[in-house]
Design a protein around this motif. Sequence first.
Motif, PDB file in Angstrom:
ATOM      1  N   ILE A  10       0.850  -1.201   0.000  1.00 20.93           N
ATOM      2  CA  ILE A  10       0.000   0.000   0.000  1.00 20.93           C
ATOM      3  C   ILE A  10       0.880   1.243   0.000  1.00 20.93           C
ATOM      4  O   ILE A  10       0.643   2.192  -0.754  1.00 20.93           O
ATOM      5  N   GLY A  11       1.899   1.240   0.845  1.00 17.83           N
ATOM      6  CA  GLY A  11       2.808   2.379   0.918  1.00 17.83           C
ATOM      7  C   GLY A  11       3.514   2.649  -0.396  1.00 17.83           C
ATOM      8  O   GLY A  11       3.625   3.798  -0.830  1.00 17.83           O
ATOM      9  N   THR A  12       3.977   1.600  -1.031  1.00 20.76           N
ATOM     10  CA  THR A  12       4.648   1.737  -2.331  1.00 20.76           C
ATOM     11  C   THR A  12       3.682   2.290  -3.378  1.00 20.76           C
ATOM     12  O   THR A  12       4.031   3.182  -4.155  1.00 20.76           O
ATOM     13  N   PHE A  13       2.462   1.791  -3.380  1.00 20.46           N
ATOM     14  CA  PHE A  13       1.452   2.250  -4.330  1.00 20.46           C
ATOM     15  C   PHE A  13       1.154   3.737  -4.127  1.00 20.46           C
ATOM     16  O   PHE A  13       1.091   4.507  -5.084  1.00 20.46           O
ATOM     17  N   ILE A  14       0.983   4.138  -2.870  1.00 17.11           N
ATOM     18  CA  ILE A  14       0.699   5.543  -2.559  1.00 17.11           C
ATOM     19  C   ILE A  14       1.877   6.426  -2.964  1.00 17.11           C
ATOM     20  O   ILE A  14       1.689   7.497  -3.556  1.00 17.11           O
ATOM     21  N   LYS A  15       3.082   5.987  -2.671  1.00 16.14           N
ATOM     22  CA  LYS A  15       4.276   6.760  -3.038  1.00 16.14           C
ATOM     23  C   LYS A  15       4.372   6.941  -4.550  1.00 16.14           C
ATOM     24  O   LYS A  15       4.627   8.052  -5.033  1.00 16.14           O
ATOM     25  N   GLU A  16       4.163   5.866  -5.292  1.00 12.72           N
ATOM     26  CA  GLU A  16       4.243   5.945  -6.751  1.00 12.72           C
ATOM     27  C   GLU A  16       3.168   6.879  -7.311  1.00 12.72           C
ATOM     28  O   GLU A  16       3.427   7.648  -8.236  1.00 12.72           O
ATOM     29  N   ARG A  17       1.971   6.816  -6.755  1.00 10.90           N
ATOM     30  CA  ARG A  17       0.891   7.700  -7.214  1.00 10.90           C
ATOM     31  C   ARG A  17       1.235   9.154  -6.903  1.00 10.90           C
ATOM     32  O   ARG A  17       1.047  10.042  -7.744  1.00 10.90           O
ATOM     33  N   ARG A  18       1.731   9.408  -5.698  1.00 12.17           N
ATOM     34  CA  ARG A  18       2.112  10.771  -5.309  1.00 12.17           C
ATOM     35  C   ARG A  18       3.177  11.309  -6.258  1.00 12.17           C
ATOM     36  O   ARG A  18       3.073  12.445  -6.753  1.00 12.17           O
ATOM     37  N   GLN A  19       4.186  10.502  -6.532  1.00 12.54           N
ATOM     38  CA  GLN A  19       5.262  10.933  -7.419  1.00 12.54           C
ATOM     39  C   GLN A  19       4.767  11.168  -8.843  1.00 12.54           C
ATOM     40  O   GLN A  19       5.220  12.105  -9.510  1.00 12.54           O
ATOM     41  N   SER A  20       3.832  10.353  -9.301  1.00 13.87           N
ATOM     42  CA  SER A  20       3.298  10.535 -10.661  1.00 13.87           C
ATOM     43  C   SER A  20       2.520  11.838 -10.787  1.00 13.87           C
ATOM     44  O   SER A  20       2.400  12.389 -11.882  1.00 13.87           O
ATOM     45  N   LEU A  21       2.005  12.330  -9.661  1.00 11.20           N
ATOM     46  CA  LEU A  21       1.278  13.603  -9.647  1.00 11.20           C
ATOM     47  C   LEU A  21       2.196  14.789  -9.342  1.00 11.20           C
ATOM     48  O   LEU A  21       1.730  15.926  -9.240  1.00 11.20           O
ATOM     49  N   ASN A  22       3.497  14.504  -9.188  1.00 16.50           N
ATOM     50  CA  ASN A  22       4.488  15.539  -8.865  1.00 16.50           C
ATOM     51  C   ASN A  22       4.133  16.311  -7.596  1.00 16.50           C
ATOM     52  O   ASN A  22       4.213  17.539  -7.556  1.00 16.50           O
ATOM     53  N   ILE A  23       3.737  15.561  -6.573  1.00 12.80           N
ATOM     54  CA  ILE A  23       3.425  16.138  -5.268  1.00 12.80           C
ATOM     55  C   ILE A  23       4.469  15.626  -4.289  1.00 12.80           C
ATOM     56  O   ILE A  23       4.755  14.429  -4.263  1.00 12.80           O
ATOM     57  N   ASN A  24       5.040  16.512  -3.480  1.00 12.63           N
ATOM     58  CA  ASN A  24       5.983  16.022  -2.477  1.00 12.63           C
ATOM     59  C   ASN A  24       5.223  15.609  -1.214  1.00 12.63           C
ATOM     60  O   ASN A  24       4.022  15.845  -1.091  1.00 12.63           O
ATOM     61  N   GLN A  25       5.933  14.980  -0.303  1.00 18.86           N
ATOM     62  CA  GLN A  25       5.285  14.450   0.900  1.00 18.86           C
ATOM     63  C   GLN A  25       4.646  15.545   1.744  1.00 18.86           C
ATOM     64  O   GLN A  25       3.562  15.352   2.290  1.00 18.86           O
ATOM     65  N   LEU A  26       5.292  16.686   1.850  1.00 18.06           N
ATOM     66  CA  LEU A  26       4.741  17.786   2.639  1.00 18.06           C
ATOM     67  C   LEU A  26       3.439  18.294   2.024  1.00 18.06           C
ATOM     68  O   LEU A  26       2.456  18.524   2.732  1.00 18.06           O
ATOM     69  N   GLU A  27       3.424  18.451   0.710  1.00 15.34           N
ATOM     70  CA  GLU A  27       2.203  18.895   0.029  1.00 15.34           C
ATOM     71  C   GLU A  27       1.071  17.896   0.247  1.00 15.34           C
ATOM     72  O   GLU A  27      -0.068  18.296   0.526  1.00 15.34           O
ATOM     73  N   LEU A  28       1.378  16.606   0.134  1.00 17.11           N
ATOM     74  CA  LEU A  28       0.356  15.592   0.341  1.00 17.11           C
ATOM     75  C   LEU A  28      -0.183  15.647   1.762  1.00 17.11           C
ATOM     76  O   LEU A  28      -1.396  15.590   1.966  1.00 17.11           O
TER      77      LEU A  28
END
Length: 73
Positions: free
Chosen positions: A6-24
């Motif tokens: 789940i974590g890997t999936f969420i990370k990949e989706r976040r990165q594909s949207l060009n959002i950093n962790q703080l923004e998310l």
Amino acid sequence: MNTKEIGTFIKERRQSLNINQLELSELAGVGINTVVAIERGQGNPKLETLLAVADTLGLQVEIKLKERTYEEM
């Protein structure tokens, strides 16, 4: 799907949207440490938290409940 997947999936989706962790974390209304932990597959986030992160990323969460018979209890 386990927490690491789940974590890997969420990370990949976040990165594909060009959002950093703080923004998310800000968009989802959760702490930055929570986002980091989820992406690493650590801890046990509340369902409400996981749903907020998924919704922010445009993802849907499907929950299946396992049926138990009285013999299993």
